[in-house]
Design a protein around this motif. Structure first.
Motif, short mmCIF file in Angstrom:
data_model
loop_
_atom_site.label_atom_id
_atom_site.label_comp_id
_atom_site.label_asym_id
_atom_site.label_seq_id
_atom_site.Cartn_x
_atom_site.Cartn_y
_atom_site.Cartn_z
N LEU A 10 0.77 -1.28 -0.12
CA LEU A 10 0.02 -0.04 0.00
C LEU A 10 0.81 1.37 0.11
O LEU A 10 0.56 2.31 -0.72
CB LEU A 10 -0.81 -0.04 1.10
CG LEU A 10 -2.01 -0.98 1.31
CD1 LEU A 10 -2.89 -1.06 2.58
CD2 LEU A 10 -3.04 -0.85 0.11
N ARG A 11 1.84 1.28 0.89
CA ARG A 11 2.60 2.59 0.97
C ARG A 11 3.55 2.59 -0.35
O ARG A 11 3.71 3.92 -0.88
CB ARG A 11 3.80 2.43 2.20
CG ARG A 11 4.74 3.50 2.20
CD ARG A 11 5.83 3.46 3.21
NE ARG A 11 5.06 3.29 4.61
CZ ARG A 11 5.11 2.23 5.23
NH1 ARG A 11 5.62 1.10 4.81
NH2 ARG A 11 4.43 2.09 6.61
N ASP A 12 4.04 1.57 -0.99
CA ASP A 12 4.76 1.80 -2.25
C ASP A 12 3.87 2.27 -3.42
O ASP A 12 4.39 3.16 -3.96
CB ASP A 12 5.37 0.30 -2.61
CG ASP A 12 6.75 -0.16 -1.74
OD1 ASP A 12 7.24 0.72 -1.01
OD2 ASP A 12 7.19 -1.24 -1.66
N ARG A 13 2.69 1.72 -3.55
CA ARG A 13 1.73 2.11 -4.50
C ARG A 13 1.34 3.72 -4.30
O ARG A 13 1.18 4.36 -5.16
CB ARG A 13 0.56 1.25 -4.25
CG ARG A 13 0.63 0.01 -5.24
CD ARG A 13 -0.73 -0.44 -5.46
NE ARG A 13 -0.59 -1.75 -6.34
CZ ARG A 13 -0.52 -1.50 -7.85
NH1 ARG A 13 -0.74 -0.52 -8.39
NH2 ARG A 13 -0.44 -2.61 -8.67
N ARG A 14 1.13 4.02 -3.16
CA ARG A 14 0.75 5.30 -2.79
C ARG A 14 1.92 6.52 -2.96
O ARG A 14 1.68 7.34 -3.74
CB ARG A 14 0.37 5.48 -1.23
CG ARG A 14 -0.15 6.98 -0.76
CD ARG A 14 -0.28 7.02 0.60
NE ARG A 14 0.86 6.74 1.37
CZ ARG A 14 1.98 7.43 1.73
NH1 ARG A 14 2.04 8.46 1.44
NH2 ARG A 14 2.70 6.98 2.87
N LYS A 15 3.15 5.90 -2.76
CA LYS A 15 4.36 6.88 -2.82
C LYS A 15 4.73 7.02 -4.62
O LYS A 15 5.13 7.91 -4.78
CB LYS A 15 5.34 6.40 -1.94
CG LYS A 15 5.48 6.66 -0.77
CD LYS A 15 6.74 6.30 0.19
CE LYS A 15 6.76 6.90 1.58
NZ LYS A 15 7.88 6.50 2.15
N ALA A 16 4.55 5.99 -5.08
CA ALA A 16 4.78 5.56 -6.68
C ALA A 16 3.79 6.65 -7.25
O ALA A 16 4.23 7.07 -8.29
CB ALA A 16 4.69 4.30 -7.16
N ALA A 17 2.85 6.83 -6.92
CA ALA A 17 1.58 7.53 -7.34
C ALA A 17 1.89 9.03 -6.93
O ALA A 17 1.16 9.80 -7.40
CB ALA A 17 0.23 6.96 -7.00
N GLY A 18 2.77 9.42 -5.94
CA GLY A 18 3.01 10.61 -5.54
C GLY A 18 2.02 11.33 -4.65
O GLY A 18 1.92 12.36 -4.80
N ARG A 19 1.37 10.30 -4.05
CA ARG A 19 0.05 10.71 -3.28
C ARG A 19 0.42 10.70 -1.63
O ARG A 19 1.38 10.17 -1.28
CB ARG A 19 -1.07 9.67 -3.39
CG ARG A 19 -1.30 9.48 -5.04
CD ARG A 19 -2.57 9.78 -5.31
NE ARG A 19 -3.65 10.23 -4.59
CZ ARG A 19 -4.59 9.45 -4.49
NH1 ARG A 19 -4.98 8.35 -5.35
NH2 ARG A 19 -5.95 9.72 -3.89
N THR A 20 -0.48 11.57 -1.01
CA THR A 20 -0.13 11.56 0.41
C THR A 20 -1.25 10.62 0.91
O THR A 20 -2.23 10.27 0.45
CB THR A 20 -0.57 13.06 0.74
OG1 THR A 20 -2.06 13.38 0.61
CG2 THR A 20 0.30 14.06 0.56
N ILE A 21 -1.03 10.26 2.27
CA ILE A 21 -2.18 9.49 2.88
C ILE A 21 -3.42 10.29 3.00
O ILE A 21 -4.45 9.49 2.89
CB ILE A 21 -1.44 9.05 4.61
CG1 ILE A 21 -0.51 8.15 4.33
CG2 ILE A 21 -2.58 8.28 5.12
CD1 ILE A 21 0.34 7.65 5.66
N ALA A 22 -3.33 11.46 3.21
CA ALA A 22 -4.71 12.26 3.33
C ALA A 22 -5.40 12.25 1.99
O ALA A 22 -6.60 12.00 1.99
CB ALA A 22 -4.25 13.77 3.77
#
Length: 159
Positions: A10-22
């Motif tokens: 989940l973290r890798d996908r979020r970071k790869a998309a340049g997204r924040t948790i919020a």
């Protein structure tokens, strides 16, 4: 898959998309602490929450139920990377200087560079599958020198 592995994906996908948790939380309709806990391998996510998270991250959730666990197939690629990791630890423990980083560090750097929108875990898995395929092609297990050559090729191809 463990909760820790799920969190890494989940973290890798979020970071790869340049997204924040919020931003992911808003799109998925979940709270920031809930997603932060999942990314850190904590919590007890529902299928509905995982489905909403996957959708928010531009992926889809797949669930599989099997009668028997798959028979583990020995992976020469996984063993080669593990041996490379152990050699790096041994080298660090003996405090020898090196002119270039050990193969395990190079592999981690190249996997991170190649990951793009995929997780590092998925990209590392593909590197292991490539090493396993190389073993079939060569008719022998790949050596550390073969790993180094493959890393060189991947680094050159990614430029």
């Amino acid at each position: 898959m463990t909760l820790v592995e799920l969190g890494e994906i989940l973290r890798d996908r979020r970071k790869a998309a340049g997204r924040t948790i919020a931003s992911v939380a808003m799109d998925a309709g979940l709270s920031v602490p809930y997603i932060a806990n999942l990314e850190n391998g904590r919590g007890n996510p529902t299928m509905a929450a995982l489905d909403r998270l996957a959708t928010a991250l531009g992926a889809r959730l797949e669930v599989r139920i099997a009668d028997e666990p798959p028979v583990p197939v020995p992976s020469v690629g996984a063993e080669l990377l593990a041996a490379s990791d152990r050699a790096a630890s041994d080298r660090a423990a003996s405090d020898r200087a090196a002119s270039e980083p050990p193969a395990s560090e190079r592999a981690a750097e190249i996997v991170a560079a190649l990951a793009g929108n995929r997780s590092r875990a998925a990209t590392r898995h593909q590197l292991i599958a490539t090493l396993d395929a190389l073993a079939i092609l060569l008719g022998r297990p790949p050596t550390p020198a073969d790993l180094s050559r493959l890393l060189d090729l991947l680094q050159l191809a990614d430029r």
